[in-house]
Design a protein around this motif. Sequence first.
Motif, PDB file in Angstrom:
ATOM      1  N   LEU A 276       0.837  -1.196   0.000  1.00  0.00           N
ATOM      2  CA  LEU A 276       0.000   0.000   0.000  1.00  0.00           C
ATOM      3  C   LEU A 276       0.880   1.258   0.000  1.00  0.00           C
ATOM      4  CD1 LEU A 276      -3.115   0.070   0.150  1.00  0.00           C
ATOM      5  CD2 LEU A 276      -2.919   0.578   2.571  1.00  0.00           C
ATOM      6  N   ALA A 277       1.911   1.223   0.854  1.00  0.00           N
ATOM      7  CA  ALA A 277       2.805   2.382   0.956  1.00  0.00           C
ATOM      8  C   ALA A 277       3.532   2.613  -0.372  1.00  0.00           C
ATOM      9  CB  ALA A 277       3.804   2.164   2.086  1.00  0.00           C
ATOM     10  N   GLY A 278       3.902   1.505  -1.040  1.00  0.00           N
ATOM     11  CA  GLY A 278       4.594   1.616  -2.333  1.00  0.00           C
ATOM     12  C   GLY A 278       3.697   2.305  -3.354  1.00  0.00           C
ATOM     13  N   ILE A 279       2.434   1.951  -3.329  1.00  0.00           N
ATOM     14  CA  ILE A 279       1.497   2.541  -4.301  1.00  0.00           C
ATOM     15  C   ILE A 279       1.227   4.004  -3.962  1.00  0.00           C
ATOM     16  CG2 ILE A 279      -0.928   2.418  -5.036  1.00  0.00           C
ATOM     17  CD1 ILE A 279      -0.427  -0.625  -5.251  1.00  0.00           C
ATOM     18  N   VAL A 280       1.079   4.279  -2.679  1.00  0.00           N
ATOM     19  CA  VAL A 280       0.862   5.674  -2.262  1.00  0.00           C
ATOM     20  C   VAL A 280       2.049   6.536  -2.737  1.00  0.00           C
ATOM     21  CG1 VAL A 280       0.763   7.186  -0.231  1.00  0.00           C
ATOM     22  CG2 VAL A 280      -0.669   5.142  -0.334  1.00  0.00           C
ATOM     23  N   LYS A 281       3.262   5.989  -2.584  1.00  0.00           N
ATOM     24  CA  LYS A 281       4.462   6.737  -3.005  1.00  0.00           C
ATOM     25  C   LYS A 281       4.416   7.024  -4.520  1.00  0.00           C
ATOM     26  CE  LYS A 281       9.449   6.383  -2.778  1.00  0.00           C
ATOM     27  NZ  LYS A 281      10.504   5.384  -2.781  1.00  0.00           N
ATOM     28  N   LEU A 282       4.065   6.007  -5.264  1.00  0.00           N
ATOM     29  CA  LEU A 282       4.002   6.162  -6.726  1.00  0.00           C
ATOM     30  C   LEU A 282       2.952   7.208  -7.110  1.00  0.00           C
ATOM     31  CD1 LEU A 282       5.511   4.761  -9.001  1.00  0.00           C
ATOM     32  CD2 LEU A 282       3.660   3.122  -9.171  1.00  0.00           C
ATOM     33  N   LEU A 283       1.824   7.185  -6.419  1.00  0.00           N
ATOM     34  CA  LEU A 283       0.763   8.161  -6.716  1.00  0.00           C
ATOM     35  C   LEU A 283       1.205   9.576  -6.340  1.00  0.00           C
ATOM     36  CD1 LEU A 283      -2.422   6.211  -5.473  1.00  0.00           C
ATOM     37  CD2 LEU A 283      -1.648   6.508  -7.830  1.00  0.00           C
ATOM     38  N   VAL A 402     -14.187  -0.422  -4.510  1.00  0.00           N
ATOM     39  CA  VAL A 402     -14.487   0.899  -3.964  1.00  0.00           C
ATOM     40  C   VAL A 402     -13.794   1.071  -2.613  1.00  0.00           C
ATOM     41  CG1 VAL A 402     -16.352   2.356  -3.084  1.00  0.00           C
ATOM     42  CG2 VAL A 402     -16.649   1.133  -5.245  1.00  0.00           C
ATOM     43  N   ILE A 403     -13.876   0.046  -1.791  1.00  0.00           N
ATOM     44  CA  ILE A 403     -13.278   0.143  -0.451  1.00  0.00           C
ATOM     45  C   ILE A 403     -11.767   0.378  -0.549  1.00  0.00           C
ATOM     46  CG2 ILE A 403     -12.686  -1.356   1.535  1.00  0.00           C
ATOM     47  CD1 ILE A 403     -15.656  -1.866   1.755  1.00  0.00           C
ATOM     48  N   ILE A 404     -11.104  -0.362  -1.396  1.00  0.00           N
ATOM     49  CA  ILE A 404      -9.640  -0.208  -1.494  1.00  0.00           C
ATOM     50  C   ILE A 404      -9.277   1.157  -2.084  1.00  0.00           C
ATOM     51  CG2 ILE A 404      -7.554  -1.134  -2.588  1.00  0.00           C
ATOM     52  CD1 ILE A 404      -8.939  -3.926  -2.347  1.00  0.00           C
ATOM     53  N   LEU A 405     -10.020   1.581  -3.080  1.00  0.00           N
ATOM     54  CA  LEU A 405      -9.692   2.873  -3.703  1.00  0.00           C
ATOM     55  C   LEU A 405      -9.930   4.028  -2.731  1.00  0.00           C
ATOM     56  CD1 LEU A 405     -11.099   2.137  -7.258  1.00  0.00           C
ATOM     57  CD2 LEU A 405      -8.695   2.440  -6.640  1.00  0.00           C
ATOM     58  N   ALA A 411      -5.291   7.263   2.439  1.00  0.00           N
ATOM     59  CA  ALA A 411      -3.858   7.041   2.690  1.00  0.00           C
ATOM     60  C   ALA A 411      -3.018   8.139   2.042  1.00  0.00           C
ATOM     61  CB  ALA A 411      -3.446   5.673   2.171  1.00  0.00           C
ATOM     62  N   LEU A 412      -3.429   8.555   0.856  1.00  0.00           N
ATOM     63  CA  LEU A 412      -2.677   9.596   0.150  1.00  0.00           C
ATOM     64  C   LEU A 412      -2.759  10.920   0.899  1.00  0.00           C
ATOM     65  CD1 LEU A 412      -1.113   9.438  -2.517  1.00  0.00           C
ATOM     66  CD2 LEU A 412      -3.065  10.428  -3.659  1.00  0.00           C
ATOM     67  N   ASN A 413      -3.777  11.034   1.724  1.00  0.00           N
ATOM     68  CA  ASN A 413      -3.953  12.240   2.518  1.00  0.00           C
ATOM     69  C   ASN A 413      -3.463  12.021   3.960  1.00  0.00           C
ATOM     70  OD1 ASN A 413      -4.805  14.884   2.409  1.00  0.00           O
ATOM     71  ND2 ASN A 413      -6.823  14.428   3.295  1.00  0.00           N
ATOM     72  N   ASN A 414      -2.636  10.968   4.126  1.00  0.00           N
ATOM     73  CA  ASN A 414      -2.099  10.634   5.465  1.00  0.00           C
ATOM     74  C   ASN A 414      -3.173  10.358   6.503  1.00  0.00           C
ATOM     75  OD1 ASN A 414       0.666  10.564   5.356  1.00  0.00           O
ATOM     76  ND2 ASN A 414       0.771  12.818   5.198  1.00  0.00           N
ATOM     77  N   GLN A 415      -4.278   9.782   6.085  1.00  0.00           N
ATOM     78  CA  GLN A 415      -5.377   9.513   7.024  1.00  0.00           C
ATOM     79  C   GLN A 415      -5.787   8.045   6.976  1.00  0.00           C
ATOM     80  OE1 GLN A 415      -8.111  12.440   5.254  1.00  0.00           O
ATOM     81  NE2 GLN A 415      -8.381  13.220   7.342  1.00  0.00           N
ATOM     82  N   SER A 417      -5.640   5.561   9.027  1.00  0.00           N
ATOM     83  CA  SER A 417      -6.419   4.925  10.092  1.00  0.00           C
ATOM     84  C   SER A 417      -7.833   5.505  10.166  1.00  0.00           C
ATOM     85  CB  SER A 417      -5.622   4.993  11.403  1.00  0.00           C
ATOM     86  OG  SER A 417      -6.196   5.834  12.304  1.00  0.00           O
ATOM     87  N   GLU A 418      -7.977   6.803   9.895  1.00  0.00           N
ATOM     88  CA  GLU A 418      -9.333   7.368   9.837  1.00  0.00           C
ATOM     89  C   GLU A 418     -10.137   6.717   8.701  1.00  0.00           C
ATOM     90  OE1 GLU A 418      -9.457  11.635   9.810  1.00  0.00           O
ATOM     91  OE2 GLU A 418     -11.613  11.609   9.336  1.00  0.00           O
ATOM     92  N   GLY A 419      -9.460   6.489   7.582  1.00  0.00           N
ATOM     93  CA  GLY A 419     -10.109   5.840   6.447  1.00  0.00           C
ATOM     94  C   GLY A 419     -10.619   4.472   6.840  1.00  0.00           C
ATOM     95  N   LYS A 420      -9.779   3.713   7.528  1.00  0.00           N
ATOM     96  CA  LYS A 420     -10.193   2.353   7.937  1.00  0.00           C
ATOM     97  C   LYS A 420     -11.416   2.424   8.838  1.00  0.00           C
ATOM     98  CE  LYS A 420      -6.200  -0.496   7.314  1.00  0.00           C
ATOM     99  NZ  LYS A 420      -5.146  -1.315   7.790  1.00  0.00           N
ATOM    100  N   ASP A 421     -11.419   3.383   9.776  1.00  0.00           N
ATOM    101  CA  ASP A 421     -12.563   3.511  10.687  1.00  0.00           C
ATOM    102  C   ASP A 421     -13.847   3.789   9.899  1.00  0.00           C
ATOM    103  OD1 ASP A 421     -10.886   3.093  12.745  1.00  0.00           O
ATOM    104  OD2 ASP A 421     -10.718   5.198  13.356  1.00  0.00           O
ATOM    105  N   GLN A 422     -13.754   4.755   8.988  1.00  0.00           N
ATOM    106  CA  GLN A 422     -14.965   5.133   8.235  1.00  0.00           C
ATOM    107  C   GLN A 422     -15.450   3.986   7.350  1.00  0.00           C
ATOM    108  OE1 GLN A 422     -15.177   8.938   6.376  1.00  0.00           O
ATOM    109  NE2 GLN A 422     -14.075   9.992   8.017  1.00  0.00           N
ATOM    110  N   LEU A 423     -14.478   3.261   6.780  1.00  0.00           N
ATOM    111  CA  LEU A 423     -14.878   2.151   5.907  1.00  0.00           C
ATOM    112  C   LEU A 423     -15.440   0.988   6.720  1.00  0.00           C
ATOM    113  CD1 LEU A 423     -11.983   2.557   3.375  1.00  0.00           C
ATOM    114  CD2 LEU A 423     -14.411   2.652   2.800  1.00  0.00           C
TER     115      LEU A 423
END
Length: 588
Positions: A276-283, A402-405, A411-415, A417-423
């Motif tokens: 996940l971190a690798g993809i975030v970096k690429l994005l 949808v959930i992963i995207l 994640a790209l917004n450094n959030q 863990s908040e994302g996981k909670d909301q999902l």
Amino acid sequence: MCGIIGYSGTRQASPILLASLKRLEYRGYDSCGMALLNGNKVIDVKKGTGRIEEVNGKVDFLSLSGKVGIAHTRWATHGNVTMENAHPFTSCDQKYALIHNGILENYVELKKQLIEKGHHFNSTTDTEVLVHLIEENMKQAKDLIDAIKKTSEQAEGAFTFLLLSQDSGEIYCFRKDSPLIIGVGNNEFFASSDITSFLEYTNKAIILENYELAILNDECKIYDLVAEKEIEKDISIIEWTAEQATKTGYPHFMLKEIVEEVEVSKHALDQDPIKLAGIVKLLHQAKNVYFLGSGTSYRACLIASIYFAKFTHRNFMPILGSEFKTYQNLFDNETVLFAISQSGETADVLEGIRIAKSKGSKVISLVNVMGSTIMRESDQYLTLNAGPEIAVASTKAFTSQVIILVLLAFALNNQLSEGKDQLNEVIDQFEIIIKQSDFIKELSKKVLNKQNLFLIGRGVAFPVAMEGELKIKEIAYIHADALAGGELKHHTLALIEPGISCIALVPNDETKDDMINNIMQIKARGGIITGISSEKLDIFDHYISLGKVALEPIAMIPILQLIAYHLSVLRGNDPDFPRNLAKSVTVL
Ligand code: M6R
């Protein structure tokens, strides 16, 4: 878009081929056939038009005897749905039987040449050309490998095939541009378009690449036809189970797969943090990012692009797989293409990936099927972890996409863990919604079972409505039209008259007030509103509830899937196998 399966081993082949073929039926279901090499070393062929059960009822595949054979389920591209056009096809001398997945692009000229050389054709398909071409090439070749290599140089297009040879009793399994996987069992081998078809017998698989040829008898030898040598390939262990690919008591795969959304969504959230971190970096590094997907996967791209804009203030434009070429000039070595595909085999998407890569772009993909072509051709990939999705209509794969995207957008917004909670809150809603299935069925019967349906939403709820529209059309065969609420006044209000049924997606967010206005415009013209919302508004004529969550539009997805499912069943359709469609669209 066809299913191919081959078996070579120590057991009777026909029951195994028939069971496997049924698991491939989602890939095409207008006709099917089987060829076995019998004890007298003669190839017996049976085939017919219709679904597999129907054809089996007429021809009795199980009456075929032999321990090596091939079988095919067809989704017609070249040639009508007739018995003559059903696979397998045999050579003039009856020494070879062949089944094919793909489209042979230059079949017209090849056929003409073969007819001039005296070959007799029984069908109007592109496929039959292959078996005659191999037969013809055998006249000059030192062996079948050589003849297949020559054939692969003459043929153009996608032509993955299995060839049963009468002389040697072997199956020659060649891959070009459509998937082909070898299953490695105990003293037996399988060759198939899809792992799930042989999972009951083995979870060990070898994934063939283009221009590789596997020869199956009591062993499996693999050749690279370009390098002209035998090669060793790794055996992968597939983690899916055979049970996942059965209905386990549900009337349809689609319903089972909707119910699985709760569990599967949790797996989707459980992504490898390093990947996940690798993809975030690429994005982060990319100058531009474009999403690419077809059908339902494209709707996931649309939803994702809205969330990326909201959370990261960046424009990740979604592109339809089939429209990629229109945008190809946007791709360069600072651009990332983010491809979304359940099957990992969709030709439109694959074509876009190949073009983008040729321009130096990096490709990330999000796929469900491990080892799929899209996964293997991507620089980085994430998997949905959704297990096999058998119903042609994509449900659990879509929610997982949808959930992963959305997780990535957080994640790209450094959030993260908040994302996981909301999902996770969304996933809790899925569970509650699925329990309302009977209520949704009743409502579908009384209010939504019409010739025309409209769906409206704004913001994220608009592409969610579009996905509802797609599902209703795909499996209920009802004309449905999804639109952004604000567009009504620009055209579609002209179609609203007393009694017209409209589904309104009204999340409790910034779109709510505008949605209320749009609903009033419909009601003023006699339209009937079924509201989907966490709040029961007076303006709704009918209401489907869900809980208040931050990502409310995503939580609405299973409601629309259930509506489509129940409408399909109410209308006497088979939701798992919608007419004219196939699960894996490997043609352009
Ligand atoms: O395998 P993919 O996700 O690439 O497939 C794309 C579309 O063919 C697919 O989503 C199709 O639209 C579904 N049958 C819709 O339910």
